[in-house]
Design an enzyme around this catalytic site. Structure first.
Site, PDB file in Angstrom:
ATOM      1  N   CYS A 149      95.434 -14.138  14.574  1.00 37.59           N
ATOM      2  CA  CYS A 149      94.637 -14.658  13.506  1.00 37.59           C
ATOM      3  C   CYS A 149      93.939 -15.262  13.673  1.00 37.59           C
ATOM      4  O   CYS A 149      92.914 -14.890  13.405  1.00 37.59           O
ATOM      5  CB  CYS A 149      95.662 -14.922  12.684  1.00 37.59           C
ATOM      6  SG  CYS A 149      94.769 -15.394  10.726  1.00 37.59           S
ATOM      7  N   CYS A 150      93.825 -16.403  14.660  1.00 44.21           N
ATOM      8  CA  CYS A 150      92.256 -17.181  14.856  1.00 44.21           C
ATOM      9  C   CYS A 150      91.664 -16.533  15.675  1.00 44.21           C
ATOM     10  O   CYS A 150      90.411 -16.129  16.218  1.00 44.21           O
ATOM     11  CB  CYS A 150      93.657 -17.920  16.168  1.00 44.21           C
ATOM     12  SG  CYS A 150      93.698 -19.814  15.427  1.00 44.21           S
ATOM     13  N   CYS A 232      91.429 -23.540   7.877  1.00 44.87           N
ATOM     14  CA  CYS A 232      91.809 -22.725   7.284  1.00 44.87           C
ATOM     15  C   CYS A 232      92.533 -23.305   6.720  1.00 44.87           C
ATOM     16  O   CYS A 232      93.298 -24.621   7.140  1.00 44.87           O
ATOM     17  CB  CYS A 232      92.440 -22.018   7.836  1.00 44.87           C
ATOM     18  SG  CYS A 232      90.829 -20.565   8.360  1.00 44.87           S
ATOM     19  N   CYS A 235      96.333 -23.284   7.481  1.00 41.43           N
ATOM     20  CA  CYS A 235      96.531 -23.888   8.447  1.00 41.43           C
ATOM     21  C   CYS A 235      96.333 -25.272   8.083  1.00 41.43           C
ATOM     22  O   CYS A 235      96.588 -25.950   9.217  1.00 41.43           O
ATOM     23  CB  CYS A 235      96.138 -23.101   9.305  1.00 41.43           C
ATOM     24  SG  CYS A 235      96.821 -21.616   9.232  1.00 41.43           S
ATOM     25  N   CYS A 260      92.308 -23.288  18.741  1.00 42.00           N
ATOM     26  CA  CYS A 260      92.029 -22.298  17.547  1.00 42.00           C
ATOM     27  C   CYS A 260      91.406 -21.004  18.957  1.00 42.00           C
ATOM     28  O   CYS A 260      91.854 -19.448  18.344  1.00 42.00           O
ATOM     29  CB  CYS A 260      91.321 -22.178  16.490  1.00 42.00           C
ATOM     30  SG  CYS A 260      89.602 -22.309  16.895  1.00 42.00           S
TER      31      CYS A 260
HETATM   32 FE1  SF4 Z   1      94.750 -17.980  11.198  1.00 42.91          FE
HETATM   33 FE2  SF4 Z   1      95.428 -20.078  10.079  1.00 42.91          FE
HETATM   34 FE3  SF4 Z   1      93.865 -19.525  11.999  1.00 42.91          FE
HETATM   35 FE4  SF4 Z   1      92.555 -19.929  10.313  1.00 42.91          FE
HETATM   36  S1  SF4 Z   1      93.245 -21.318  11.637  1.00 42.91           S
HETATM   37  S2  SF4 Z   1      92.634 -18.214  11.889  1.00 42.91           S
HETATM   38  S3  SF4 Z   1      94.252 -18.851   8.846  1.00 42.91           S
HETATM   39  S4  SF4 Z   1      95.893 -19.050  12.268  1.00 42.91           S
END
Ligand code: SF4
Length: 270
Positions: A149-150, A232, A235, A260
């Site tokens: 996701c990151c 985010c 998170c 990340c």
């Molecule tokens: Fe995705 Fe969480 Fe990374 Fe944001 S911090 S990009 S929501 S995994």
């Protein structure tokens, strides 16, 4: 002092998120958040060194950018860039999962300095595929899914944001996390093959807030609600007394691997 700072509460409650079951820390009672309220430090020499480093970096590289998360540290850097009128572009990554309070910082900066923050967003198709095949909040299920996701929402947009740049600037500090303990002020980013500056590497949290008060820098209101480090929304949670200031980021993961993907060198050097 920006709106909300003087009246902000020093106490906070843990944040409610759709988090995994490992939320023992998040359920602890109200704690005192000391970040913005810390006593002033003597930052005169550090400010001089900061101004000198950024001026030198802007002169050395004709294409250099500040990657801003719109957190307190990045706003200190924004203030120096704007005050000294340095030719350093400022961008931020709108992951699509940011708090509204974070989004609100960009117009506050523009109102004070007349300088805009350039936004970069994830590729719609990549987000769509992740959401439809793994689940919108699948990042809670494993570190691999979190990093994926990151990768989509942060790392790929960062690569586009830095396209053509010869150097970049970050607001990272050594004291922020175990992964940043040996962070240098200047390094070569081997992943992106460009120079990287971390001008606040040796700044303490108290130094940052001293600067913010002295120069009346706009800040994210979440800093006054127990969020020293803001990413985010799903998170990031508020922290409690005695916790590492990055403890609220991906709190369900091992602290020695919590990056990340924007700053992978921090993991390699640990
Ligand atoms: Fe995705 Fe969480 Fe990374 Fe944001 S911090 S990009 S929501 S995994």
């Amino acid at each position: 002092m920006s709106e909300g700072q003087s009246s902000s509460a020093a106490r906070f409650h843990s944040v409610e998120t759709a988090a995994p079951e490992n939320t023992a820390v998040a359920e602890q009672p109200i704690a005192v958040f000391r970040g913005p309220q810390q006593p002033a430090t003597n930052i005169a020499e550090k400010v001089k060194a900061l101004e000198s480093l950024l001026t030198q970096a802007a002169g050395e590289f004709d294409s250099i950018a500040l990657a801003s998360s719109l957190a307190a540290e990045d706003n200190v850097l924004f203030d120096v860039i704007a005050r000294l009128k340095l030719n350093i572009r400022v961008f931020s990554l709108n992951t699509g999962r940011l708090h509204q309070q974070t989004l609100d910082v960009a117009p506050a900066l523009q109102a004070k300095y007349g300088q805009t923050v350039q936004w970069f967003e994830p590729l719609h198709e990549a987000v769509e595929t992740y959401v439809n095949t793994k689940g919108r909040d699948a990042f809670y299920e494993s570190t691999a899914l979190r990093k994926e996701c990151c990768g989509i929402r942060k790392v790929e947009p960062l690569a586009r944001a830095l396209k053509g740049a010869k150097a970049w600037v970050t607001g990272q500090r050594q004291a922020q996390a175990a992964t940043r303990a040996t962070l240098p002020v200047r390094e070569f980013d081997a992943d992106r093959r460009i120079e990287k500056f971390n001008p606040l590497a040796d700044w303490s949290e108290a130094d940052v807030w001293t600067y913010i008060r002295q120069y009346d820098v706009p800040v994210n209101k979440l800093h006054f609600e127990g969020f020293p480090s803001i990413g985010c929304e799903p998170c990031t949670r508020a922290i409690t007394i005695g916790e590492d200031i990055r403890a609220g980021r991906w709190w369900w993961e091992d602290p020695t691997s919590k990056e990340c993907g924007l700053h992978n060198a921090n993991l390699k050097s640990n």
